[in-house]
Design an enzyme around this catalytic site. Sequence first.
Site, PDB file in Angstrom:
ATOM      1  N   ASP A 239       0.879  -1.163   0.000  1.00  0.00           N
ATOM      2  CA  ASP A 239       0.000   0.000   0.000  1.00  0.00           C
ATOM      3  C   ASP A 239       0.921   1.218   0.000  1.00  0.00           C
ATOM      4  OD1 ASP A 239      -1.657   2.136   0.515  1.00  0.00           O
ATOM      5  OD2 ASP A 239      -2.609   1.251   2.284  1.00  0.00           O
TER       6      ASP A 239
ATOM      7  N   TYR B  60      -8.384  14.418  -8.592  1.00  0.00           N
ATOM      8  CA  TYR B  60      -7.497  13.572  -9.397  1.00  0.00           C
ATOM      9  C   TYR B  60      -6.487  14.459 -10.138  1.00  0.00           C
ATOM     10  CZ  TYR B  60      -5.908  10.264 -12.948  1.00  0.00           C
ATOM     11  OH  TYR B  60      -5.134   9.467 -13.757  1.00  0.00           O
TER      12      TYR B  60
ATOM     13  N   LYS C 104      -2.261  14.740  -9.652  1.00  0.00           N
ATOM     14  CA  LYS C 104      -1.362  14.526 -10.782  1.00  0.00           C
ATOM     15  C   LYS C 104      -0.570  15.788 -11.103  1.00  0.00           C
ATOM     16  CE  LYS C 104      -2.414  10.219 -11.623  1.00  0.00           C
ATOM     17  NZ  LYS C 104      -1.431   9.154 -11.318  1.00  0.00           N
TER      18      LYS C 104
ATOM     19  N   SER D 179      -1.048  12.274 -15.837  1.00  0.00           N
ATOM     20  CA  SER D 179      -2.190  12.318 -16.746  1.00  0.00           C
ATOM     21  C   SER D 179      -2.073  13.464 -17.730  1.00  0.00           C
ATOM     22  CB  SER D 179      -3.485  12.477 -15.941  1.00  0.00           C
ATOM     23  OG  SER D 179      -4.585  12.765 -16.783  1.00  0.00           O
TER      24      SER D 179
END
Length: 273
Positions: A58, A150, A154, A137
């Site tokens: 993790d 998100y 990134k 991304s």
Amino acid sequence: MPDSRTWFITGASRGLGRAFTEAALAGGERVVAAARDVDPLAELAARYPDDLVRLPLDVSDRAAVFAATERAVAAFGRLDVVVNNAGGLLYGMVEEATEQQIRDHLDVNFFGAVWVAQAVIPHLRAQGSGRLLQITSMGSGGGMASVGFYGAGKAALDSVSEALAMEVEQFGVKVTVVQMGGYTTGLFTAGTTATTPDPAYGALRARLEEMWGDDAGPDPATAAPLVMKLATMPDPPRRLIVGSRSFDMVLEMDEARTEYYRAWESLSRMAPG
């Protein structure tokens, strides 16, 4: 680097990570494949018993990341290519997200990637070589409704990675920000945490769903040859957009942003500095 290199790939059990793992093994490389659940890699482990090591991890647990990195180095004696790929998606409007959802998301997508980088760099620096591929991304250059956190994670990783690239290049370590386009990775299914929808955003949600459509994107395996090439280039780029369609979209977004800045240029220039 030796002819047969050792890869350390996080988020290796599905999506892009799985595709990169399969491509590296097929190319005669050795892989330490890390993921929260490594059971989906059992078939690959049986097929490549001498070249694949599965490592439960993790990445949000910093101590576990450092311990796993030592195990990864011990497995094959070195690390040559590190793919910082583990991540997930927090889907929902900014107002809807709970504090815990936001912290959990950034613990994986940003801090987890930072912990991996901090853990592997001392080994790569000591070797005087190595590649660190930071998977981000194509949408990290700006925010988009419903996926703001998100994009935020990134974008933060983009910035830190470019700084890291400048810091470690002197040691023979190459860092590349790999800005992925849309692929059928399972990010929007198994990898998604969703907020509780607020009806006030219902109309916007409907418009976004209509805009995005049903196209899930190409198979992640189609991106693997590019990543394999990137890992072998003597002078790789510090930032690379992956995907022809994504390349065009990023250029369009950058051009639109420049036009927007120009539209407000007179206001910007009212202040010195």
